[in-house]
Design an enzyme around this catalytic site. Structure first.
Site: not given
Length: 331
Positions: A43, A47-49, A205
């Site tokens: 990923g 985003g964060i990745g 989640y």
């Protein structure tokens, strides 16, 4: 008037307190270079990745972005080159919803790569995925648990031999603060339920993020207990903090009217980290010299963080490991 001002003051204080604890972070200060080292990040295309991939590429690493969205990954690779000048960034197809595809990805990786210094299990989905993707994985496990835990569990297991051969290698499992929300022990009633999902208690989640921490703990214990092995692979988990990424913002945008979203969006972004801020603890766990011999820990804000008590139960971690092996067809 005084009551109104007091209410406003209290509200502002609560917002700032919330932002301090959940929407801020320490920044990774390490200047370590990664020339000659190979990073695999799931990923890493958004985003964060993506922010993590940019940072590690800027340190000179060979970065392999594993994702099922080739178009977005290619765009990210171009952006990384524009920002860092690193042309040693590659795409590899990986669909964590299908364990057979995970196996194919590892097979390709082992054919093409001779080392793996840092494995970052970053990719994740949340509740919105039930509506946009479906309820279950190819192998009929809960979609979120399957992607966030099982796919990464199999990926890591199949890459272990290469990780062991690579000096000072590290594995980072990206979890969440919400792993603290799961309070009841995991149950392994096989099912299926009415939707055809096997092991229906292993859903959602919070459960998947708890599993990320428990996976890190158990793998670390196994590596430390290997005969003649002084734990050549450091395995830790992290939580990024509250970050305004697609995993949080997309659901809001899909359910809120445009006018209300235009109000909520800037407020939420104010109390949250951006992607770069959210990536700091992952980067810290991947490169910081102080962690050269640290394993089996959970980090947030670039320091040790609270863990769910369920993740501190060695017997529970062993049980999750055993069932994950079974679900992934490894036993």
């Amino acid at each position: 008037m005084m009551i109104f001002l007091w209410i406003v003051f209290t509200f502002v204080l609560l917002v700032l307190t919330f932002k301090y604890y959940f929407g801020t972070t320490r920044w990774c200060k390490s200047t370590v270079k990664l020339n000659g080292k190979t990073v695999l990040i799931t990923g890493g295309n958004l985003g964060i990745g993506k922010a993590t991939a940019i940072d590690l590429a800027n340190r000179g690493a060979r970065v392999i972005i594993a994702s099922r969205n080739k178009e977005k990954a290619i765009q990210t690779i171009k952006e990384i080159y524009d920002k860092t000048g690193n042309d040693n960034v590659r795409f590899m197809y990986l669909d964590l919803m299908d364990l057979e595809v995970v196996r194919q990805c590892v097979e390709q990786f082992l054919k093409e790569e001779k080392r793996l210094d840092i494995l970052i299990n970053n990719s994740g989905i949340a509740g919105w995925a039930y509506k946009t993707i479906g309820l279950k994985t190819k192998q009929n496990y809960d979609l979120i648990f399957g992607v966030n835990h099982l796919g990464h569990f199999l990926l890591t297991y199949l890459l272990l031999d290469l990780l062991k051969k690579t000096p000072d290698s590290r594995v980072i499992n990206v979890s969440s603060l919400r792993h603290l929300w799961r309070r009841s022990p995991l149950r392994y009633d096989r099912g299926p339920n009415k939707d055809g999902i096997l092991y229906p208690d292993l859903a959602g989640y919070d459960t998947s993020k708890l599993a990320n921490v428990m996976h890190s703990k158990m793998l670390s214990n196994i590596l430390q207990g290997s005969p003649g092995c002084s734990c050549p692979v450091m395995v830790n988990s992290v939580h990024p903090g509250l970050a305004a990424t697609d995993i949080l913002m997309a659901p809001l945008k899909s359910v809120l009217p445009d006018t209300l979203y235009s109000i909520v969006d800037p407020f939420f972004r104010f109390i949250s980290l951006d992607s770069t801020g959210g990536a700091q603890t992952t980067i810290f766990a991947a490169v910081d010299e102080s962690l050269n011999s640290v394993t089996g820990k959970h980090f947030g804000h670039c320091r040790l963080a609270w863990e769910n008590k369920l993740a501190q139960d060695d017997e529970a971690c062993q049980q999750l490991w055993d069932y994950s092996m079974k679900m992934c067809g490894l036993t």
